[in-house]
Design a protein around this motif. Structure first.
Motif, PDB file in Angstrom:
ATOM      1  N   UNK A 121       0.841  -1.213   0.000  1.00 16.96           N
ATOM      2  CA  UNK A 121       0.000   0.000   0.000  1.00 16.96           C
ATOM      3  C   UNK A 121       0.871   1.256   0.000  1.00 16.96           C
ATOM      4  N   UNK A 122       0.653   2.111  -0.982  1.00 13.31           N
ATOM      5  CA  UNK A 122       1.503   3.302  -1.114  1.00 13.31           C
ATOM      6  C   UNK A 122       1.299   4.287   0.027  1.00 13.31           C
TER       7      UNK A 122
ATOM      8  N   UNK B 108       9.837  17.270  -2.354  1.00 13.00           N
ATOM      9  CA  UNK B 108      10.534  16.043  -2.732  1.00 13.00           C
ATOM     10  C   UNK B 108       9.770  14.790  -2.367  1.00 13.00           C
ATOM     11  N   UNK B 109       9.187  14.748  -1.160  1.00 15.67           N
ATOM     12  CA  UNK B 109       8.450  13.551  -0.733  1.00 15.67           C
ATOM     13  C   UNK B 109       7.182  13.373  -1.557  1.00 15.67           C
ATOM     14  N   UNK B 110       6.517  14.457  -1.925  1.00 18.75           N
ATOM     15  CA  UNK B 110       5.301  14.358  -2.746  1.00 18.75           C
ATOM     16  C   UNK B 110       5.630  13.877  -4.148  1.00 18.75           C
TER      17      UNK B 110
ATOM     18  N   UNK C 196       5.689   9.587  -8.185  1.00 20.96           N
ATOM     19  CA  UNK C 196       6.472   8.771  -9.119  1.00 20.96           C
ATOM     20  C   UNK C 196       6.294   7.284  -8.849  1.00 20.96           C
ATOM     21  N   UNK C 197       6.281   6.892  -7.587  1.00 24.59           N
ATOM     22  CA  UNK C 197       6.147   5.471  -7.246  1.00 24.59           C
ATOM     23  C   UNK C 197       4.779   4.940  -7.652  1.00 24.59           C
ATOM     24  N   UNK C 198       3.733   5.723  -7.399  1.00 25.26           N
ATOM     25  CA  UNK C 198       2.383   5.259  -7.715  1.00 25.26           C
ATOM     26  C   UNK C 198       2.167   5.148  -9.220  1.00 25.26           C
ATOM     27  N   UNK C 199       2.705   6.087  -9.983  1.00 26.36           N
ATOM     28  CA  UNK C 199       2.452   6.097 -11.430  1.00 26.36           C
ATOM     29  C   UNK C 199       3.498   5.326 -12.231  1.00 26.36           C
TER      30      UNK C 199
ATOM     31  N   UNK D 186      -1.744  12.288  -1.760  1.00 22.27           N
ATOM     32  CA  UNK D 186      -1.427  11.398  -0.636  1.00 22.27           C
ATOM     33  C   UNK D 186      -0.218  11.932   0.128  1.00 22.27           C
ATOM     34  N   UNK D 187       0.802  12.374  -0.594  1.00 20.25           N
ATOM     35  CA  UNK D 187       1.970  12.938   0.072  1.00 20.25           C
ATOM     36  C   UNK D 187       1.642  14.184   0.873  1.00 20.25           C
ATOM     37  N   UNK D 188       0.733  15.005   0.352  1.00 19.05           N
ATOM     38  CA  UNK D 188       0.344  16.218   1.078  1.00 19.05           C
ATOM     39  C   UNK D 188      -0.510  15.900   2.295  1.00 19.05           C
TER      40      UNK D 188
END
Length: 278
Positions: A125-126, A142-144, A149-152, A215-217
């Motif tokens: 789960x991302x 950077x984290x967002x 990038x990982x999800x897509x 999600x990152x935000x």
């Protein structure tokens, strides 16, 4: 006057009924009509008091919040932040997906060793990885970008591999008969033939990148539409939450439509179903 002259002189009556454009594209009318009916029902339920406005605000309240956020420039300011993060993550995912997918499709050893590891990572789960990425890359963009990038990445990887393996065998046989090297076969036959699959991956990755940025935000940010959603939810400003969801939906539709327009523009040589499929 002969019968042929009469047929030429008297025009044939046009068939009555709906206009031609409506018969060809009924969704142009039906889709807005269904939307208006649903909004009217929603508004009626909100006015009736059956559901609390705190739980389900009226469309009129959501529209007012949307207009206020757009006029003040708040949604635009934070929307540009989210869009920049999603675009950067999307670009990284596209580049990595094309390169890694090509290597896996062309080298059997990589398919047997690397691809299972990538599948295992994809099953995680991302949202569980997002806090770890915040620790690694900080609370900045950077984290967002990393989450986006990982999800897509995986949609681009899978569609690239599928496209390269779906190359017309007859075209490859002709190139091999002419003595073409493997690299020439890849550039001249496999990559052009894989473009319909690649554009399908681009359409999915563009939407996933936006989801990853949000999600990152949610995990930790000081700007962006995801940050605004968290703040509005903490203030119990539910109409603004719905308004922000509408903005995100509009950005997603715009990104998807842009990819589809590029697909129709660049794949003019492909069959019609491949130019228009998602």
């Amino acid at each position: 006057m002969t019968d042929a002259a009469l047929r030429i002189a008297i025009p044939e009556p046009r068939p009555r009924g709906a206009p031609l454009w409506l018969r060809r594209r009924p969704e142009l009318v039906l889709t807005p009509l269904v939307f208006l009916v649903l909004v009217a029902l929603w508004q009626a339920v909100a006015w009736s008091g059956v559901v609390s406005a705190f739980v389900l605000p009226a469309p009129s309240a959501i529209a007012a919040s949307l207009v206020a956020g757009l006029r003040s420039g708040l949604f635009l300011q934070h929307g540009l932040v989210t869009l920049a993060e999603a675009a950067a993550g999307f670009a990284i995912a596209v580049a990595a997906g094309l390169v890694v997918g090509t290597l896996i499709a062309e080298i059997r050893l990589l398919e047997r060793t690397v691809y299972p590891c990538l599948v295992a990572i994809q099953t995680m789960p991302k949202i569980a990885l997002a806090p770890l990425l915040v620790v690694w890359f900080g609370f900045g963009p950077g984290s967002k970008i990393a989450v986006a990038a990982i999800i897509s990445f995986f949609p681009m990887l899978v569609t690239t591999i599928a496209g390269l393996r779906d190359t017309d065998r007859g075209r490859l046989d002709v190139l091999l008969a002419l003595g073409a090297a493997p690299l020439r076969c890849l550039v001249s036959a496999k990559l052009p033939g894989a473009l319909p699959h690649v554009f399908s991956g681009l359409s999915i990755a563009a939407v996933f990148a936006l989801t990853g940025a949000i999600v990152g935000e949610f995990v930790g940010a000081s700007a962006g539409l995801g940050y605004l959603i968290v703040q509005a939810n903490a203030r119990l400003n539910i109409p603004q939450v719905f308004a922000l969801l509408l903005v995100l939906g509009g950005i997603g539709v715009l990104a998807y439509g842009t990819i589809q327009a590029l697909r129709r523009r660049l794949l003019f040589w492909a069959p019609k179903e491949e130019r228009s499929s998602p």
